[in-house]
Motif scaffolding. Structure first.
Motif, PDB file in Angstrom:
ATOM      1  N   GLN A  95       0.829  -1.204   0.000  1.00  0.00           N
ATOM      2  CA  GLN A  95       0.000   0.000   0.000  1.00  0.00           C
ATOM      3  C   GLN A  95       0.866   1.258   0.000  1.00  0.00           C
ATOM      4  N   GLU A  96       1.947   1.232   0.760  1.00  0.00           N
ATOM      5  CA  GLU A  96       2.834   2.386   0.805  1.00  0.00           C
ATOM      6  C   GLU A  96       3.570   2.575  -0.515  1.00  0.00           C
ATOM      7  N   ARG A  98       2.307   1.911  -3.400  1.00  0.00           N
ATOM      8  CA  ARG A  98       1.333   2.549  -4.300  1.00  0.00           C
ATOM      9  C   ARG A  98       1.279   4.059  -4.064  1.00  0.00           C
ATOM     10  N   ARG A  99       1.262   4.447  -2.797  1.00  0.00           N
ATOM     11  CA  ARG A  99       1.236   5.885  -2.496  1.00  0.00           C
ATOM     12  C   ARG A  99       2.478   6.573  -3.062  1.00  0.00           C
ATOM     13  N   ARG A 100       3.610   5.923  -2.880  1.00  0.00           N
ATOM     14  CA  ARG A 100       4.853   6.506  -3.367  1.00  0.00           C
ATOM     15  C   ARG A 100       4.878   6.582  -4.887  1.00  0.00           C
ATOM     16  N   GLY A 102       2.377   7.193  -6.866  1.00  0.00           N
ATOM     17  CA  GLY A 102       1.642   8.388  -7.278  1.00  0.00           C
ATOM     18  C   GLY A 102       2.504   9.637  -7.181  1.00  0.00           C
ATOM     19  N   PHE A 103       3.305   9.732  -6.130  1.00  0.00           N
ATOM     20  CA  PHE A 103       4.185  10.880  -5.933  1.00  0.00           C
ATOM     21  C   PHE A 103       5.269  10.933  -7.006  1.00  0.00           C
ATOM     22  N   ASP A 179       2.575  19.070  -3.170  1.00  0.00           N
ATOM     23  CA  ASP A 179       3.618  18.092  -3.489  1.00  0.00           C
ATOM     24  C   ASP A 179       3.625  17.920  -5.009  1.00  0.00           C
ATOM     25  N   GLU A 181       1.048  15.299  -6.358  1.00  0.00           N
ATOM     26  CA  GLU A 181      -0.136  14.502  -6.693  1.00  0.00           C
ATOM     27  C   GLU A 181      -1.383  14.851  -5.893  1.00  0.00           C
ATOM     28  N   ASN A 182      -1.289  15.836  -5.014  1.00  0.00           N
ATOM     29  CA  ASN A 182      -2.419  16.134  -4.133  1.00  0.00           C
ATOM     30  C   ASN A 182      -3.096  17.455  -4.490  1.00  0.00           C
TER      31      ASN A 182
END
Length: 230
Positions: A95-96, A98-100, A102-103, A179, A181-182
């Motif tokens: 999961q982490e 995946r978050r990374r 996106g960044f 950042d 992606e947000n």
């Protein structure tokens, strides 16, 4: 191509499509497939020579190196995430990742949009172009839009200032991308982006020089590129 590379690059198209929905890519109708959807991303070649007026050679060289890092990390994360998914893994570590992803992916794509529209011989906006007319129709004048765009770029925080279009209605908006992606307006199309992370300006303008940096970028914006995105 080995199995790890194959797995890692298979997700590229899906990730790119998903991030277009967040306003982080140009019009998908202008994007031509590479012919090999399994190919890794490669850093695009941006040649700024001895620098641009207002943006020094060393600053741009460091910035391009940072961009290449995003490309490298995007490729690595694509491999790791898809390999884990193929193995049925879905725990916190995946999961982490995946978050990374996106960044890193968004950082890669935003830098490409930014660098692509910078030029020492930038074309000025065309008063007869539909984009210029839309800007005037929305904000009243180009100068009024730029004042609002500059205010967006100088918001407190790290990220990007962007001019985006809603392809559903054609509406233009100034957007702040936190950042990379947000805080993006979902479904919008990026027309112009300006990097306002510290690495984009501190070397030439100091920690408090963001506004001066944005002013320096203004005459370097090649409106032929921006208008084509519209």
């Amino acid at each position: 191509m080995d199995r790890r590379t194959l797995l890692g690059t298979l997700a590229a198209g899906a990730v790119g499509a998903g991030l277009h929905a967040k306003g982080l890519s140009p019009d998908p109708t202008d994007v031509k497939p590479t012919g090999n959807p399994l190919a890794e991303y490669a850093p695009r070649a941006f040649d700024f020579g001895t620098g641009l007026t207002g943006l020094g050679k060393e600053l741009l060289a460091e910035h391009l190196t940072l961009y290449k890092g995003y490309v490298t990390r995007t490729n690595a994360l694509l491999k790791d995430v898809l390999a884990a998914e193929k193995e049925g893994k879905a725990g916190p570590m995946v999961q982490e990742l995946r978050r990374r992803l996106g960044f890193e992916f968004s950082g890669m794509r935003l830098h490409e949009l930014y660098f692509e529209a910078l030029s020492q011989n930038a074309a000025k906006p065309s008063a007869t172009h539909p984009l210029h007319q839309a800007i005037a129709g929305t904000w009243g004048s180009f100068d009024a839009w730029w004042a609002a765009f500059k205010a967006t770029c100088t918001m407190t925080g790290i990220g990007w200032g962007a001019l985006v279009k809603d392809p559903v209605t054609g509406r233009l908006m100034n957007a702040w991308l936190q950042d990379h992606e947000n805080a993006a307006a979902v479904g919008t199309q990026a027309l112009l982006v300006v990097d306002v992370w510290e690495h984009a300006y501190v070397k030439d303008y100091g920690a408090t020089g963001r506004a001066k940096y944005v002013d320096a970028v203004k005459p370097l914006i090649d409106w032929r590129v921006v208008e084509k995105r519209f």
